[in-house]
Design a protein around this motif. Structure first.
Motif, PDB file in Angstrom:
ATOM      1  N   GLY A   1       0.803  -1.213   0.000  1.00  0.00           N
ATOM      2  CA  GLY A   1       0.000   0.000   0.000  1.00  0.00           C
ATOM      3  C   GLY A   1       0.836   1.263   0.000  1.00  0.00           C
ATOM      4  O   GLY A   1       2.070   1.247   0.086  1.00  0.00           O
ATOM      5  N   LYS A   2       0.136   2.380  -0.060  1.00  0.00           N
ATOM      6  CA  LYS A   2       0.809   3.684  -0.097  1.00  0.00           C
ATOM      7  C   LYS A   2       1.462   3.982   1.247  1.00  0.00           C
ATOM      8  O   LYS A   2       0.930   3.661   2.308  1.00  0.00           O
ATOM      9  CB  LYS A   2      -0.231   4.764  -0.437  1.00  0.00           C
ATOM     10  N   ASP A   3       2.617   4.612   1.206  1.00  0.00           N
ATOM     11  CA  ASP A   3       3.350   5.042   2.396  1.00  0.00           C
ATOM     12  C   ASP A   3       3.709   3.880   3.316  1.00  0.00           C
ATOM     13  O   ASP A   3       3.808   4.055   4.537  1.00  0.00           O
ATOM     14  CB  ASP A   3       2.541   6.081   3.185  1.00  0.00           C
ATOM     15  N   ALA A   4       3.905   2.698   2.761  1.00  0.00           N
ATOM     16  CA  ALA A   4       4.293   1.553   3.573  1.00  0.00           C
ATOM     17  C   ALA A   4       5.715   1.740   4.093  1.00  0.00           C
ATOM     18  O   ALA A   4       6.605   2.191   3.378  1.00  0.00           O
ATOM     19  CB  ALA A   4       4.197   0.266   2.753  1.00  0.00           C
ATOM     20  N   GLN A   5       5.921   1.387   5.350  1.00  0.00           N
ATOM     21  CA  GLN A   5       7.234   1.502   5.960  1.00  0.00           C
ATOM     22  C   GLN A   5       8.100   0.319   5.552  1.00  0.00           C
ATOM     23  O   GLN A   5       7.610  -0.776   5.314  1.00  0.00           O
ATOM     24  CB  GLN A   5       7.096   1.538   7.489  1.00  0.00           C
ATOM     25  N   MET A   6       9.411   0.546   5.457  1.00  0.00           N
ATOM     26  CA  MET A   6      10.322  -0.548   5.179  1.00  0.00           C
ATOM     27  C   MET A   6      10.381  -1.483   6.385  1.00  0.00           C
ATOM     28  O   MET A   6      10.273  -1.053   7.524  1.00  0.00           O
ATOM     29  CB  MET A   6      11.729  -0.026   4.881  1.00  0.00           C
TER      30      MET A   6
ATOM     31  N   THR B   1      -1.152  -4.006   6.853  1.00  0.00           N
ATOM     32  CA  THR B   1      -0.920  -2.668   7.412  1.00  0.00           C
ATOM     33  C   THR B   1      -0.771  -2.693   8.932  1.00  0.00           C
ATOM     34  O   THR B   1      -0.770  -1.643   9.560  1.00  0.00           O
ATOM     35  CB  THR B   1      -2.089  -1.740   7.039  1.00  0.00           C
ATOM     36  N   GLU B   2      -0.635  -3.875   9.512  1.00  0.00           N
ATOM     37  CA  GLU B   2      -0.476  -3.963  10.965  1.00  0.00           C
ATOM     38  C   GLU B   2       0.820  -3.296  11.406  1.00  0.00           C
ATOM     39  O   GLU B   2       1.842  -3.376  10.720  1.00  0.00           O
ATOM     40  CB  GLU B   2      -0.460  -5.427  11.414  1.00  0.00           C
ATOM     41  N   ARG B   3       0.762  -2.679  12.575  1.00  0.00           N
ATOM     42  CA  ARG B   3       1.971  -2.128  13.172  1.00  0.00           C
ATOM     43  C   ARG B   3       2.666  -3.207  13.998  1.00  0.00           C
ATOM     44  O   ARG B   3       2.022  -4.005  14.677  1.00  0.00           O
ATOM     45  CB  ARG B   3       1.636  -0.922  14.048  1.00  0.00           C
ATOM     46  N   MET B   4       3.978  -3.215  13.936  1.00  0.00           N
ATOM     47  CA  MET B   4       4.743  -4.207  14.654  1.00  0.00           C
ATOM     48  C   MET B   4       4.755  -3.939  16.162  1.00  0.00           C
ATOM     49  O   MET B   4       4.731  -4.866  16.984  1.00  0.00           O
ATOM     50  CB  MET B   4       6.186  -4.209  14.118  1.00  0.00           C
ATOM     51  N   GLN B   5       4.763  -2.658  16.542  1.00  0.00           N
ATOM     52  CA  GLN B   5       5.015  -2.300  17.927  1.00  0.00           C
ATOM     53  C   GLN B   5       4.015  -2.878  18.931  1.00  0.00           C
ATOM     54  O   GLN B   5       4.421  -3.414  19.963  1.00  0.00           O
ATOM     55  CB  GLN B   5       5.093  -0.773  18.068  1.00  0.00           C
ATOM     56  N   PRO B   6       2.686  -2.806  18.678  1.00  0.00           N
ATOM     57  CA  PRO B   6       1.755  -3.348  19.679  1.00  0.00           C
ATOM     58  C   PRO B   6       1.956  -4.830  19.939  1.00  0.00           C
ATOM     59  O   PRO B   6       1.877  -5.285  21.089  1.00  0.00           O
ATOM     60  CB  PRO B   6       0.375  -3.062  19.066  1.00  0.00           C
ATOM     61  N   LYS B   7       2.222  -5.604  18.891  1.00  0.00           N
ATOM     62  CA  LYS B   7       2.393  -7.040  19.068  1.00  0.00           C
ATOM     63  C   LYS B   7       3.685  -7.357  19.818  1.00  0.00           C
ATOM     64  O   LYS B   7       3.727  -8.262  20.657  1.00  0.00           O
ATOM     65  CB  LYS B   7       2.369  -7.737  17.708  1.00  0.00           C
ATOM     66  N   VAL B   8       4.731  -6.612  19.518  1.00  0.00           N
ATOM     67  CA  VAL B   8       5.996  -6.855  20.195  1.00  0.00           C
ATOM     68  C   VAL B   8       5.894  -6.484  21.672  1.00  0.00           C
ATOM     69  O   VAL B   8       6.412  -7.194  22.548  1.00  0.00           O
ATOM     70  CB  VAL B   8       7.129  -6.072  19.514  1.00  0.00           C
ATOM     71  N   MET B   9       5.203  -5.395  21.962  1.00  0.00           N
ATOM     72  CA  MET B   9       5.072  -4.994  23.357  1.00  0.00           C
ATOM     73  C   MET B   9       4.218  -5.988  24.143  1.00  0.00           C
ATOM     74  O   MET B   9       4.434  -6.202  25.337  1.00  0.00           O
ATOM     75  CB  MET B   9       4.483  -3.582  23.448  1.00  0.00           C
ATOM     76  N   GLN B  10       3.254  -6.603  23.484  1.00  0.00           N
ATOM     77  CA  GLN B  10       2.494  -7.660  24.160  1.00  0.00           C
ATOM     78  C   GLN B  10       3.420  -8.809  24.537  1.00  0.00           C
ATOM     79  O   GLN B  10       3.347  -9.346  25.650  1.00  0.00           O
ATOM     80  CB  GLN B  10       1.377  -8.181  23.256  1.00  0.00           C
TER      81      GLN B  10
ATOM     82  N   LYS C   1      16.357   5.621   0.037  1.00  0.00           N
ATOM     83  CA  LYS C   1      16.117   7.052   0.139  1.00  0.00           C
ATOM     84  C   LYS C   1      14.646   7.379   0.376  1.00  0.00           C
ATOM     85  O   LYS C   1      14.309   8.383   0.949  1.00  0.00           O
ATOM     86  CB  LYS C   1      16.662   7.795  -1.083  1.00  0.00           C
ATOM     87  N   GLU C   2      13.731   6.527  -0.053  1.00  0.00           N
ATOM     88  CA  GLU C   2      12.318   6.815   0.146  1.00  0.00           C
ATOM     89  C   GLU C   2      11.906   6.625   1.587  1.00  0.00           C
ATOM     90  O   GLU C   2      11.056   7.314   2.098  1.00  0.00           O
ATOM     91  CB  GLU C   2      11.462   5.911  -0.743  1.00  0.00           C
ATOM     92  N   LYS C   3      12.545   5.658   2.255  1.00  0.00           N
ATOM     93  CA  LYS C   3      12.010   5.265   3.533  1.00  0.00           C
ATOM     94  C   LYS C   3      12.336   6.246   4.658  1.00  0.00           C
ATOM     95  O   LYS C   3      11.754   6.176   5.714  1.00  0.00           O
ATOM     96  CB  LYS C   3      12.542   3.878   3.916  1.00  0.00           C
ATOM     97  N   LYS C   4      13.243   7.175   4.456  1.00  0.00           N
ATOM     98  CA  LYS C   4      13.650   8.028   5.557  1.00  0.00           C
ATOM     99  C   LYS C   4      13.559   9.499   5.209  1.00  0.00           C
ATOM    100  O   LYS C   4      14.368  10.305   5.603  1.00  0.00           O
ATOM    101  CB  LYS C   4      15.074   7.676   5.976  1.00  0.00           C
ATOM    102  N   THR C   5      12.609   9.852   4.435  1.00  0.00           N
ATOM    103  CA  THR C   5      12.438  11.243   4.087  1.00  0.00           C
ATOM    104  C   THR C   5      10.985  11.538   3.851  1.00  0.00           C
ATOM    105  O   THR C   5      10.208  10.661   3.514  1.00  0.00           O
ATOM    106  CB  THR C   5      13.256  11.600   2.826  1.00  0.00           C
ATOM    107  N   THR C   6      10.594  12.760   4.065  1.00  0.00           N
ATOM    108  CA  THR C   6       9.212  13.149   3.820  1.00  0.00           C
ATOM    109  C   THR C   6       9.086  13.918   2.512  1.00  0.00           C
ATOM    110  O   THR C   6       8.073  14.535   2.239  1.00  0.00           O
ATOM    111  CB  THR C   6       8.702  14.028   4.979  1.00  0.00           C
ATOM    112  N   LEU C   7      10.126  13.876   1.696  1.00  0.00           N
ATOM    113  CA  LEU C   7      10.077  14.562   0.418  1.00  0.00           C
ATOM    114  C   LEU C   7       9.030  13.936  -0.480  1.00  0.00           C
ATOM    115  O   LEU C   7       8.730  12.752  -0.381  1.00  0.00           O
ATOM    116  CB  LEU C   7      11.449  14.468  -0.264  1.00  0.00           C
TER     117      LEU C   7
END
Length: 852
Positions: A299-304, A447-456, A692-698
């Motif tokens: 999807g759009k704006d997917a994080q690496m 599109t799940e976030r990793m953080q909630p599952k890891v913190m569980q 370069k895409e993953k760490k910039t808001t350009l």
């Protein structure tokens, strides 16, 4: 010129698999899946189609048949080597044959051979498997139909010829469709069904909503894993289901006797669940292979993936308790660790690790997890600090069984929490790591976030360890029990524990029985009891028998791999159980031969390899000189081959399997690094554009411009020979300063990144910016006599509870540390501070809510 009709590859070679039709029957926590694959030979010669595909690692594959016109041929389960020989003999004799077998290296990969399909004819292949539905943090039951089979990395010391040939195409061009329908039945009402794919509306089949059906919207391309999340009312209710045996089975055999499946949900005392350990050794092992430099989803704006893992590591570092020990490993074709050995968690070590995490990249080549695990297990454990292992990987390894055997060997020295990142992660690896390591497994897809599952999982790791687990059966006279599941080694509060057992004998009296799970928790003995009726409940066929057989089969397979004088006897027992139960194992395969037509198929066979979707595949060229599956090598700018190849049977048998690297790559930058000798040519490489895409808001044009300018500054004035090593160092600096340098733009992550190891915050401009205030506003509203750090920490807590409540799973441990720190300061004016903080931030959070 060849004129091909229908589904074709980019080489105009027909793809014989046309469609996949799936029917799912869910009964409570168990799913029976029937998949029908339609093959059509639209060519002028007979062909053999080969399809390597994923199935859930813990499923019980129990049926395989082929329908040719009006004739159905049901396969029989046989010794694998015998089945292979019969298949080859049938093809040599001109008969039609079908072979289905499990990979020798990983139980979640299967190979289907459809042989001697005459021109113009079709074959509908049906396979049936049974699986348990995993329970999620929000009490949903997760069903996943795997479609994505990413290529598995083969370590150098393994014989690649023993690996299944994984052939993948870009997910957007999978040349077959999927139709899926699911029938749901549960003792509890079905609340809702969610999915990562478009669904038709949920249809209830009875007034009390205990039965329902749902289906995928028509025209779905099978280009991703299909996930259904099923929500039942009162899903945590313990249950026991007794299933009758088969009268036709051998007396005293597993399939003849009744089988019981127990679903238990241990409930720990409130005093335990509210108390988290303040000690432990936490080792975080992060996959840094090239495949981690791909997006979490399409999807759009997917994080690496690597970026999501880094954000999660930063959150974990802030959530650890003071006084524990920790270390961080990165692995690929090699491995490295932040510290020579685990270090005590304090402000200095946390800051050191924090800085190193920010610099992590997916630049370590292939996926070899065995060596870092061996290194970790070689390190002595720290007294009074239980070792907790957290493994983050996209699960692309070829030596799954070797890894799991190693983890089991060291199970008494640690607990292992595993995380499968992205679609295509090996279920056998991720589930197996947690199972053999007495931990807990999580999958992060879509599109799940990793953080909630890891913190569980971190909360599970911080729970007191359950010890001395025992299971006691109380059954009527004349009835005995044989446990099919491996012994319970781990229990977590509220998490389901499944047990399968075979009931032997008969009772003429009371048909009631009970089971008691007893364990020690913080020096206290806890008992959870479940009563059940011995009479069969409902019509489940033999699904529970086969799941019970599957559980015993997996245990016997691991016992056999351990070797020893009993290995041969274990193999015989394993083979007998597989054949008796009809559940495939590593030593058996399904074989079907069709001779009824009386006519043999003439001429040499064409060989077609049907591709699976691979999320890492992009319609771009692969890196320079990278080997692809089946020995192909392509140039940097060539379009990706689709892997289907036309060859004779004789040639096909001589081909060796090879890891197929994703056909994307760093372009000039990566190529130059390899030329300079500074970067080895790894099996996995990450695309420059993604770095370069993953760490910039350009915006996209700006990103391209930034890359172009960086190259121009380094290479623009060099029209002759280039010192590639120094040029790459220059380019690294350019990317680090212009593009790659990460800045936390998420306010929540910004605030958490500013927290001290002790749990406090300093009152400074950075904190004020996150809170949306100025330094003067913070200072003017601070009650008199209050320490600045106490005031800043209390404001941070108020902001979390007032404006980030939906992300509470991510920051809960951070907040608990902060509240504990405030309490340790023995502040006497907390109510005044809470009132002033609410007024400043514009929220209304009660003091009790903060845990103060």
């Amino acid at each position: 010129m060849v004129n091909c009709c229908g589904l074709v590859t980019d080489k105009n070679e027909p793809v014989p698999l046309k469609s996949v039709e799936v029917e799912v029957k869910v009964q409570g926590h168990v799913a029976t899946v029937s998949s029908t694959l339609l093959y059509v030979n639209g060519e002028e010669r007979p062909l053999e189609a080969v399809f390597v595909f994923p199935l859930p690692g813990e499923c019980a594959l129990c049926h395989f048949s082929a329908k040719l016109g009006d004739t159905e041929v049901v396969a029989k389960l046989q010794d694998k080597q015998t089945a292979r020989e019969e298949y080859d003999d049938a093809l040599s004799s001109g008969h039609q044959a079908f072979l289905l077998e499990e990979s020798d290296q990983s139980p979640d990969v299967f190979q289907l051979n459809v042989g001697s399909l005459p021109p113009g004819e079709s074959a509908a292949i049906t396979l049936v498997y049974i699986s348990e539905l995993a329970m999620q943090a929000d009490d949903a039951l997760r069903f996943c139909l795997p479609a994505v089979l990413n290529p598995r990395y083969t370590p150098q010391d393994m014989d690649s010829s023993k690996m299944a040939t994984v052939t993948s195409v870009p997910a957007g061009v999978v040349p077959y469709t999927l139709a899926l329908s699911a029938h749901l039945s549960s003792p509890q009402p079905v609340s809702k069904v969610e999915s990562n794919c478009p669904l038709e509306p949920l249809e209830y089949l009875n007034p009390d909503k205990t039965e329902a059906k749902v289906s995928l919207c028509s025209g779905h391309m099978f280009d991703r894993d299909v996930e259904l999340l099923l929500y039942y009312q009162d899903a945590h209710k313990p249950t026991a289901i007794v299933e009758a045996g088969q009268d036709s089975a051998e007396p005293a055999s597993l399939m003849r006797d009744p089988v019981v499946m127990l679903s238990c949900y241990p409930e720990f005392p409130a005093a335990v669940t509210s108390t988290l350990a303040s000690c432990g050794e936490f080792i975080f092992v992060v996959d840094r292979s090239g495949s981690m430099d791909y997006s979490m989803h399409s999807g759009k704006d997917a994080q690496m993936r690597i970026d999501s893992a880094k954000d999660t590591l930063l959150l974990l570092l802030k959530s650890l308790p003071m006084g524990c020990y920790f270390n961080i490993y990165g692995f690929g074709s090699r491995f490295e660790h932040f510290f020579p050995k685990s270090v005590e968690y304090n402000q200095k070590t946390m800051d050191d690790a924090f800085g190193k995490v920010k610099g992590m990249r997916a630049d370590m080549g292939g996926t070899e997890i065995l060596q870092p695990l061996k290194h970790i297990y070689s390190q002595p454990c720290i007294p009074n600090h239980p070792r907790q292992l957290f493994i983050f990987t996209d699960g692309e390894v070829g030596n799954t069984k070797h890894v799991l055997d190693l983890v089991k060997l060291h199970v008494n020295s640690h607990r292992c929490f595993s995380f499968g990142i992205g679609e295509g992660a090996s279920t056998a690896l991720i589930m197996g790591l947690a199972k053999e390591g007495s931990g807990h497994a999580q999958f992060i897809t879509g599109t799940e976030r990793m953080q909630p599952k890891v913190m569980q999982s971190l909360r599970y790791a911080l729970q007191p360890t359950v010890r001395d687990i025992s299971v006691e059966w109380n059954l009527p006279d004349g009835v005995s029990v044989t446990t099919l599941s491996p012994p319970l080694k781990v229990l977590f509060h509220g998490q389901r524990a499944l047990l399968y057992a075979q009931l032997k004998g008969e009772s003429t009296g009371n048909p009631e029985g009970s089971v008691t799970i007893q364990y020690s928790l913080l020096e206290e003995t806890v008992k959870n009891q479940l009563s059940f009726c011995l009479k069969p409940t409902g019509d489940t066929g033999v699904s529970l028998h086969r799941l019970g057989a599957r559980a015993l089969i997996r245990s016997l397979e691991m016992e056999e791999r351990a070797g020893g004088p009993e290995a041969k006897a274990v193999r015989e027992k394993l083979l007998q159980l597989s054949l008796q139960s009809g559940v495939s194992c590593t030593h058996t395969a399904f074989i079907a031969i069709h001779k009824a037509s009386g006519q043999t198929v003439q001429g040499p066979l064409l060989h077609r390899i049907v591709p699976t979707p691979g999320l890492f595949l992009k319609p771009m060229g692969p890196p320079v000189g990278r080997p692809l599956a089946l020995g192909r090598t392509v140039s940097l700018c060539s379009p990706p081959p689709m892997s289907e190849m036309c060859r004779t049977r004789k040639n096909a048998s001589s081909m060796k399997s090879r890891f197929m690297a994703p056909p994307v790559g760093y372009t000039e930058y990566r190529a130059l690094r390899r030329c300079s000798g500074d970067m080895p040519q790894m099996a996995n490489q990450a695309p420059l554009e993604k770095v370069k895409e993953k760490k910039t808001t350009l915006s996209k044009p700006d990103k391209l411009g930034a890359i172009f300018q960086a190259f121009t500054r380094v290479f623009g004035k060099k029209s002759t020979a280039i010192d590639s090593k120094s040029a790459c160092d220059e380019l690294d600096d350019e990317f680090s300063s212009d593009v790659v340098q990460e800045s936390l733009t998420n306010p929540l992550l910004q605030l958490i990144s500013l927290q001290k190891a002790s749990g406090s915050w300093d009152m400074d401009s950075s904190v004020a910016n996150v809170l949306g205030k100025t330094d003067d506003q913070l200072a003017n509203m601070m009650p008199k006599g209050v320490d600045k750090a106490v005031w800043a920490t209390l404001l941070a807590l108020l902001w979390l509870y007032g404006f980030q409540l939906e992300a509470r799973d991510e920051w809960q441990l951070v907040a608990m540390k902060a509240a504990s720190w405030i309490q340790a300061q023995k502040v006497g004016c907390v109510p005044q501070c809470v009132q002033a903080g609410n007024a400043l931030l514009g929220c209304q959070v009660q003091q009790e809510t903060l845990g103060l």
